[in-house]
Design a protein around this motif. Structure first.
Motif, short mmCIF file in Angstrom:
data_model
loop_
_atom_site.label_atom_id
_atom_site.label_comp_id
_atom_site.label_asym_id
_atom_site.label_seq_id
_atom_site.Cartn_x
_atom_site.Cartn_y
_atom_site.Cartn_z
N GLN A 16 1.52 -10.18 -17.90
CA GLN A 16 1.12 -10.35 -16.57
C GLN A 16 1.63 -9.99 -15.20
O GLN A 16 0.86 -9.24 -14.41
N ILE A 17 3.06 -9.90 -15.19
CA ILE A 17 3.75 -9.43 -14.10
C ILE A 17 3.64 -8.01 -14.16
O ILE A 17 3.38 -7.41 -12.93
N ARG A 18 3.79 -7.41 -15.02
CA ARG A 18 3.58 -5.78 -15.19
C ARG A 18 2.50 -5.23 -14.71
O ARG A 18 2.37 -4.40 -14.13
N GLU A 19 1.29 -5.94 -15.07
CA GLU A 19 -0.02 -5.79 -14.75
C GLU A 19 -0.15 -5.78 -13.24
O GLU A 19 -0.73 -4.63 -12.33
N LYS A 20 0.52 -6.89 -12.50
CA LYS A 20 0.42 -6.93 -11.18
C LYS A 20 1.32 -5.73 -10.38
O LYS A 20 0.83 -5.04 -9.45
N LEU A 21 2.56 -5.49 -11.22
CA LEU A 21 3.40 -4.60 -10.40
C LEU A 21 3.03 -2.95 -10.71
O LEU A 21 2.98 -2.35 -9.54
N SER A 22 2.24 -2.78 -11.61
CA SER A 22 1.49 -1.42 -12.06
C SER A 22 0.31 -1.26 -10.87
O SER A 22 0.32 -0.21 -10.50
N GLY A 23 -0.37 -2.50 -10.34
CA GLY A 23 -1.16 -2.19 -9.43
C GLY A 23 -0.35 -2.02 -8.20
O GLY A 23 -1.08 -1.19 -7.31
N ILE A 24 0.52 -2.55 -7.81
CA ILE A 24 1.19 -2.50 -6.54
C ILE A 24 1.80 -1.27 -6.57
O ILE A 24 2.04 -0.70 -5.38
N LEU A 25 2.17 -0.59 -7.65
CA LEU A 25 3.06 0.71 -7.56
C LEU A 25 2.11 1.79 -8.03
O LEU A 25 2.45 2.83 -8.58
N THR A 26 0.83 1.58 -7.85
CA THR A 26 -0.24 2.72 -8.08
C THR A 26 0.08 4.32 -7.69
O THR A 26 0.62 4.16 -6.58
N GLY A 27 0.01 5.22 -8.43
CA GLY A 27 0.39 6.40 -7.97
C GLY A 27 1.77 6.95 -7.87
O GLY A 27 2.25 8.02 -7.69
N LEU A 28 2.63 5.80 -8.37
CA LEU A 28 4.19 6.14 -8.58
C LEU A 28 4.38 6.41 -9.89
O LEU A 28 3.93 5.66 -10.72
N ASP A 60 11.05 8.70 -4.27
CA ASP A 60 10.12 7.29 -4.66
C ASP A 60 10.60 6.02 -4.53
O ASP A 60 9.99 5.17 -4.18
N PHE A 61 12.04 6.09 -4.44
CA PHE A 61 12.39 4.74 -4.02
C PHE A 61 11.95 3.89 -2.70
O PHE A 61 11.50 2.88 -2.64
N LYS A 65 9.86 0.60 -2.47
CA LYS A 65 10.38 -0.59 -1.70
C LYS A 65 9.29 -1.00 -0.71
O LYS A 65 9.05 -2.09 -0.46
N LYS A 66 8.84 0.27 -0.08
CA LYS A 66 7.36 -0.11 1.20
C LYS A 66 6.36 -0.94 0.49
O LYS A 66 6.06 -2.07 0.86
N ASN A 67 5.96 -0.50 -0.78
CA ASN A 67 4.74 -1.19 -1.51
C ASN A 67 5.13 -2.65 -2.14
O ASN A 67 4.42 -3.50 -1.58
N LEU A 68 6.52 -2.70 -2.36
CA LEU A 68 6.94 -4.29 -2.95
C LEU A 68 7.04 -5.12 -1.76
O LEU A 68 6.78 -6.33 -1.68
N ASP A 69 7.68 -4.46 -0.47
CA ASP A 69 7.51 -5.54 0.76
C ASP A 69 6.22 -5.97 1.13
O ASP A 69 6.10 -6.75 1.63
N TYR A 70 5.34 -4.94 1.17
CA TYR A 70 3.79 -5.25 1.54
C TYR A 70 3.20 -6.35 0.72
O TYR A 70 2.59 -7.23 1.16
N TYR A 71 3.69 -6.41 -0.56
CA TYR A 71 3.19 -7.47 -1.49
C TYR A 71 4.06 -8.68 -1.65
O TYR A 71 3.90 -9.49 -2.77
N GLY A 72 4.83 -8.85 -0.74
CA GLY A 72 5.80 -10.17 -0.47
C GLY A 72 6.96 -9.85 -1.15
O GLY A 72 7.79 -11.28 -1.38
N TYR A 73 7.79 -8.96 -1.35
CA TYR A 73 9.07 -8.75 -1.89
C TYR A 73 10.13 -8.40 -0.94
O TYR A 73 9.76 -7.43 0.01
N ASP A 74 10.99 -8.89 -0.81
CA ASP A 74 12.38 -8.30 -0.03
C ASP A 74 13.41 -7.87 -0.55
O ASP A 74 13.77 -8.41 -1.91
N HIS A 75 13.75 -6.60 -0.24
CA HIS A 75 14.80 -5.93 -0.66
C HIS A 75 16.10 -6.31 -0.43
O HIS A 75 16.53 -6.70 0.90
N ASN A 76 16.95 -6.99 -1.15
CA ASN A 76 18.35 -7.80 -1.29
C ASN A 76 19.17 -6.56 -1.53
O ASN A 76 20.36 -7.28 -1.93
N GLY A 77 19.05 -5.39 -1.51
CA GLY A 77 20.21 -4.40 -1.74
C GLY A 77 20.81 -4.55 -3.21
O GLY A 77 19.89 -4.84 -4.22
#
Length: 184
Positions: A16-28, A60-61, A65-77
């Motif tokens: 379920q998470i992979r499916e969501k992440l695949s959508g968030i990271l489409t094109g990468l 690509d990083f 990072k930009k796509n994950l941020d848009y969908y509510g993830y914060d980069h913690n280094g």
């Protein structure tokens, strides 16, 4: 209880998470790996899904990072682990899967030593029941000693399981080809 008996639902949770992440990271060009103890059938674990998003091109990083941020993830280094970047949900957006299934999200370049350690250890435990049982018993022992306190458990596991994990990775390294680029 800190450590839970193995649950086949963990595979479904990862999917379920992979499916969501695949959508968030489409094109990468990425690969999404289920790692950690919940990725090993039959192994008791903390019921938190560990995930590595693997990328190939350094450029690509920033897109990831930009796509994950848009969908509510914060980069913690990298939190002190070279070659592995940590992303955490911060409540900026709501999602019926990403907010309900506990997970740790890491982003690693395909040639990251930490990624290779994750894959080698996971795959070895999947194939070797004796090693899997030993590791499970070790985790239960550490959880008991830590009185199910997460921070004490993590610190103790780092000390007590380190040599076992290193031994398994050393054994695996002899038998495994490099985790190479997968066509995108």
């Amino acid at each position: 209880m800190l450590i839970a008996e193995y649950s086949a639902a963990w595979v479904n949770h990862f999917e379920q998470i992979r499916e969501k992440l695949s959508g968030i990271l489409t094109g990468l060009c990425v690969k999404i790996e289920h790692i950690g103890s919940t990725a090993v059938p039959g192994l008791a674990a903390k019921p938190i899904i560990d995930i590595d998003v693997v990328y190939y091109e350094a450029a690509d990083f920033e897109h990831i990072k930009k796509n994950l941020d848009y969908y509510g993830y914060d980069h913690n280094g990298n939190q002190g682990v070279a070659g592995r970047d940590v992303f955490k949900r911060i409540g900026k957006t709501q999602d019926d899967v990403l907010d309900k299934i506990p997970h740790h999200l890491y982003v690693c370049r395909y040639d990251s030593p930490e990624l290779h350690r994750h894959i080698l250890f996971r795959d070895y435990l999947r194939k070797h029941e004796t090693a899997r049982e030993f590791y499970q018993n070790l985790k239960y022992e550490i959880a008991r000693e830590a009185n199910d306190d997460r921070k004490r458990y993590a610190a103790s596991k780092e000390l007590k399981a380190r040599s076992f994990i290193k031994h398994i990775i050393d054994l695996s390294s002899r038998d495994q080809a490099e985790f190479g680029k997968i066509g995108c």
